[in-house]
Design an enzyme around this catalytic site. Structure first.
Site, short mmCIF file in Angstrom:
data_model
loop_
_atom_site.label_atom_id
_atom_site.label_comp_id
_atom_site.label_asym_id
_atom_site.label_seq_id
_atom_site.Cartn_x
_atom_site.Cartn_y
_atom_site.Cartn_z
N TRP A 362 3.07 -0.01 6.80
CA TRP A 362 4.24 0.56 6.11
C TRP A 362 3.90 1.88 5.42
O TRP A 362 4.78 2.61 5.04
CB TRP A 362 4.75 -0.44 5.07
CG TRP A 362 3.81 -0.61 3.89
CD1 TRP A 362 2.47 -0.87 3.93
CD2 TRP A 362 4.15 -0.50 2.50
NE1 TRP A 362 1.94 -0.96 2.67
CE2 TRP A 362 2.95 -0.74 1.76
CE3 TRP A 362 5.31 -0.24 1.81
CZ2 TRP A 362 2.90 -0.72 0.38
CZ3 TRP A 362 5.26 -0.23 0.41
CH2 TRP A 362 4.07 -0.46 -0.29
N ASP A 363 2.60 2.18 5.31
CA ASP A 363 2.15 3.45 4.74
C ASP A 363 2.93 4.60 5.35
O ASP A 363 3.30 5.57 4.68
CB ASP A 363 0.65 3.70 5.05
CG ASP A 363 -0.28 2.59 4.60
OD1 ASP A 363 0.14 1.43 4.63
OD2 ASP A 363 -1.43 2.90 4.25
N GLU A 489 -0.51 -7.20 -2.81
CA GLU A 489 -1.19 -8.22 -1.99
C GLU A 489 -2.01 -9.20 -2.82
O GLU A 489 -2.75 -10.00 -2.27
CB GLU A 489 -2.08 -7.53 -0.95
CG GLU A 489 -1.24 -6.75 0.05
CD GLU A 489 -2.07 -6.09 1.14
OE1 GLU A 489 -3.29 -5.97 0.95
OE2 GLU A 489 -1.47 -5.70 2.15
N LYS A 593 -2.06 -5.80 -7.52
CA LYS A 593 -2.99 -4.92 -6.80
C LYS A 593 -2.47 -3.47 -6.78
O LYS A 593 -3.22 -2.52 -6.93
CB LYS A 593 -3.15 -5.42 -5.36
CG LYS A 593 -4.10 -4.58 -4.53
CD LYS A 593 -4.16 -5.07 -3.09
CE LYS A 593 -5.14 -4.25 -2.26
NZ LYS A 593 -5.05 -4.51 -0.83
N GLN A 594 -1.16 -3.33 -6.55
CA GLN A 594 -0.60 -1.99 -6.35
C GLN A 594 0.88 -2.01 -6.67
O GLN A 594 1.51 -3.07 -6.66
CB GLN A 594 -0.80 -1.59 -4.89
CG GLN A 594 -0.03 -2.46 -3.92
CD GLN A 594 -0.56 -2.36 -2.50
OE1 GLN A 594 -1.39 -3.17 -2.09
NE2 GLN A 594 -0.10 -1.39 -1.77
C1 BGC Z 1 -2.81 -2.06 0.97
C2 BGC Z 1 -1.62 -2.03 1.91
C3 BGC Z 1 -1.80 -0.88 2.87
C4 BGC Z 1 -3.12 -0.98 3.60
C5 BGC Z 1 -3.38 0.21 4.49
C6 BGC Z 1 -4.08 -2.17 1.77
O1 BGC Z 1 -5.17 -2.13 0.90
O2 BGC Z 1 -2.72 -3.14 0.08
O3 BGC Z 1 -0.44 -1.86 1.17
O4 BGC Z 1 -0.76 -0.87 3.78
O5 BGC Z 1 -4.16 -1.04 2.65
O6 BGC Z 1 -3.43 1.38 3.77
#
Ligand code: BGC
Length: 782
Positions: A362-363, A489, A593-594
């Site tokens: 999804w980035d 996550e 986490k984010q």
């Molecule tokens: C993140 C995801 C991301 C992926 C690739 C993971 O560490 O939690 O949101 O899509 O990295 O960048």
């Protein structure tokens, strides 16, 4: 004097590394990577060794791997995909009087490398003295052409500094390079052992070509090279090719003070369908065109391409030279990741390294496409066309999971689900709404009806169908989406994740809107009024869990009842938590986490009141550890909105320096393209306050206290607009195109040929909440 930090000189338009630091080599290979979105070359030394991770990539060229499940289950993907390190065409070895040039031996006097954001090349200048005292200067320059998509060109010049010298140059094509495996970090790629099987090899005059295929994915590729040589004396040349190696050898005497200059052209082609002769023809043609154009004109075209890019995309920062450089570095790499992908995915690492196996996530839609939509819309369109080209696979996946419509993969190269870890893979269904969101944003910015007709409407409809079947009404009249994983996550399989729900709601509304407006498309896609009504009813009743006592949204239902993570007892070196604690523990705690809810408040700004945004930020900031590089930029945008101005800037700095200062300690496996794109988001959506909603573009600019001036450009419909923010006012200028309707802090205005200067309301600052211990934003002076 130029200030140096972390090895790089600070300069507005280039990135220069002086001196030889072998420990830094692996990370500079990523930072100095060149790519046009189709071909990617890591920034290794031409001599091939020493090397951290060799890497040459073709977008979409992967090998399949079986997933070894300890306990198989229904619907688990059976294969993953890994980006292949293809035939390396950048190797040029040099021997000085029999001694191989290798900077680990002898003495490297001068050494510098420069990534030039305007010429789009990587230059190098090295003075090397062999162990027996022979001195040569090596100057190289290379490019991956933005204009000739299948072409790489390298200029390699050697000067004999003190003596007449016998030199031998070997220019190689090398397949199946050995790669070291790098331990148990899940973010690092699975190492493929000799993924290329030889089909064909040929060598003639100054040229050679190797063709290979992969065993399981059945893709074919060919790499070819040709050369031009300038030397005072007649050289002896030999060329030969074997299965995994083609080599042009040039032996020549060079008099003291003289030079030899080799220009190498490398062409690539790959296909799942075409035969070896067809690929050979394609590569021969790319090489012939490249040689005909010649080095100088390739350089000119590269510069002209970048001039156009910068005239649409540049951001100027007055008051922080390091961030000026970081922002241009970021934009340059975002361009490289997306420019010529042409209906292929944009991987999370671009084509700069093997991290995350070369998958896209999804980035792309949430972080990278906003930048491309407003600076290079064709590239955004092509990335969405790639998604559309995988629609049948997404429908098949939805069917397999007993859902209607389309479910796009969490991570993939070819459109199939490439995640073997269910809770943070398939369950992250928000990716489908993210694709719908990027589609709507692209359509709003461009009005591209052709794309809407061919792809856009179908993407919206099939994803809406999926949400309508995935969610359900229960007794309380709410439409619920249970058992999914949001962006954070460190929580998984949760009910009614607010991010997922607001994005799904938007997806449903937008699908309804397009079907009402384009009845021709609705009919083609078999959408009737009852289906549209059903989408709207689900969207209108979407559950949005809210904790009345705390006055904040719950990231997902029940989240605020979980025990808080014990941040004070977590040592600083135990981040990222995912490498030190089991998911079993993380999933049961309040630790983020984010950016998750934070991101929802940016992407669906009208779904939350101003007060809710403030309270939510105050609550979730205290729990967010930024273990993902995707977080800082999103937090920066919302911090700017709610009045945490200094913190917004700190997060911007962190996003911008993530790769340059290697803040996540994994830049060796590739750049973080979303975080790089996020520096644009910080500037434009954060400090510029830009939001695109209901087909309108609105700004709420505010200059961060650290800066004297910030200006950026965006493409909107047929027009190019510059927004220049200074302390008390903002100047809007139409650089080209027709007049546009814009908003500035709740005031609508028309921007025509005359610039418009508008006052910025006084900045209200709010005290930013305390962050988890040890997780304050990165400090440059620390
Ligand atoms: C993140 C995801 C991301 C992926 C690739 C993971 O560490 O939690 O949101 O899509 O990295 O960048």
């Amino acid at each position: 004097m130029t200030k140096r930090l972390h090895g790089f000189d600070i300069d507005a338009w280039e990135l220069r590394w002086r001196g030889l630091d072998l420990n830094a080599l692996p990370r500079t290979e990523s930072i100095f990577a060149l790519s046009n979105g189709h071909i990617g070359l890591r920034g290794g030394l031409e001599e091939g060794e020493p090397v951290g991770t060799p890497g040459t990539y073709l977008n979409g060229f992967y090998e399949k791997r079986d997933f070894p499940y300890a306990e198989p289950g229904y619907g688990y993907p059976q294969h993953g995909q890994s980006l292949v390190n293809v035939t390396d065409g950048k190797i040029i070895r040099l021997f000085v009087e029999d001694e191989p040039v290798d900077v680990r031996y002898g003495h490297t006097g001068e050494h510098e490398r420069v990534l030039d954001f305007r010429s789009g090349t990587l230059r190098r200048d090295t003075v090397w003295t062999s162990p027996t005292g022979r001195r040569v200067r090596i100057r190289t320059e290379r490019l991956v052409s933005f204009t000739e998509r299948a072409l790489v060109a390298i200029r390699y010049e050697v000067e004999a500094l003190d003596d007449d010298l016998d030199l031998v140059i070997q220019s190689d094509l090398l397949a199946n390079e050995p790669i070291d495996s790098q331990g148990g970090d899940p973010r690092i790629a699975a190492v493929l052992d000799r993924p290329l099987i030889a089909d064909f090899a040929v060598a003639r005059n100054y040229s050679a070509l190797l063709a290979h295929h992969t065993a399981a994915s059945g893709l074919r590729m060919a790499a070819g090279m040709d050369h031009e040589l300038e030397a005072a004396k007649r050289p002896r040349c030999d060329v030969h090719a074997e299965e995994d190696l083609a080599r042009l050898t040039i032996a020549v005497d060079v008099a003291r003070g003289d030079r030899i200059c080799l220009t190498k052209y490398v062409g690539y082609g790959w296909s799942s369908q075409r035969s070896v002769p067809a690929l050979r023809a394609q590569v021969d043609a790319a090489l012939a065109a490249g040689m005909e154009t010649g080095w100088d004109r390739l350089l000119e075209r590269q510069r002209a391409y970048l001039d156009t890019f910068w005239s649409n995309a540049d951001i100027e920062i007055d008051g922080d030279p390091e961030m000026q450089q970081a922002v241009r570095f970021a934009l340059f790499h975002v361009l490289q990741a997306g420019a010529r992908g042409e209906t292929r995915a944009i991987p999370a690492k671009g084509l700069t390294g093997p991290g995350y196996d070369g998958h896209s996530f999804w980035d792309t839609e949430i972080f990278v496409l906003p930048v491309l939509t407003h600076t290079m819309p064709v590239a955004a369109r092509d990335a969405l066309r790639w998604r559309h080209s995988t629609l049948e696979l997404a429908k098949r996946r939805a069917h397999e999971l007993r859902q209607a419509g389309a479910m796009f993969p969490w991570r993939s190269i070819n459109g199939e689900e490439g995640s073997g870890y269910w809770p943070a893979g398939t369950a992250a269904v928000h990716v489908s709404a993210d694709i719908a969101h990027a589609t709507v944003q692209y359509l709003a910015a461009t009005g591209d009806t052709e794309f809407e007709t061919e792809c856009g409407a179908e993407l919206l409809v099939e994803t809406a169908r999926m949400w309508a079947s995935l969610g359900h009404f229960n007794g309380d009249g709410l439409f619920r989406i249970d058992g999914v994983t949001g962006p954070d996550e460190y929580s998984a399989l949760a009910d009614n994740n607010v991010y997922t729900n607001v994005m799904a709601r938007q997806n449903l509304w937008e699908a309804a809107e397009i079907c009402r407006r384009r009845t021709d498309l609705a009919e083609r896609l078999n959408v009737d009024e009852a289906e549209v009504a059903d989408w709207c009813a689900s969207a209108d009743a979407m559950a949005m869990p809210f904790n009345e006592a705390l006055g904040v949204h719950e990231q997902s239902e029940g989240f605020t009842r979980h025990a808080r993570w014990d941040f004070d007892a977590t040592p600083a070196d135990h981040y990222p938590l995912l490498l030190h604690y089991p998911y079993f523990d993380l999933y049961r705690r309040q630790v983020v986490k984010q950016a998750d809810l934070t991101l929802a408040m940016y992407l669906c700004p009208n779904g939350f009141s101003a007060e809710q945004k403030e309270r939510n930020i105050d609550y979730y900031e205290q729990l967010t550890v930024r273990d993902s590089s995707l977080s800082a930029c999103a937090q920066s945008v919302l911090a700017a909105e709610v009045g945490h101005h200094e913190r917004a800037y700190d997060y911007f700095v962190e996003a911008g320096l993530t790769d340059l200062h290697d803040l996540h300690d994994n830049v060796t496996s590739g750049l973080h393209i979303a975080s790089l794109a996020g520096t644009w988001l910080s500037c434009v959506a954060g400090f510029g306050g830009m939001r695109v909603c209901g087909g309108e573009v609105r700004f709420r600019p505010r200059l961060p206290p650290a800066l004297r001036r910030l200006s950026f450009r965006i493409l909107w419909r047929e027009s190019r607009v510059e927004v220049e923010i200074t302390g008390e006012s903002t100047r809007y200028r139409l650089l080209s195109g027709a007049q546009v309707e814009l908003w500035h802090h709740d005031e609508a205005f028309t921007l025509g040929t005359d610039p418009v200067v508008l006052k910025v309301p006084p900045r209200e600052s709010r005290k930013a909440p305390k962050l988890p211990a040890g997780r304050e934003p990165y400090r440059r002076d620390a």
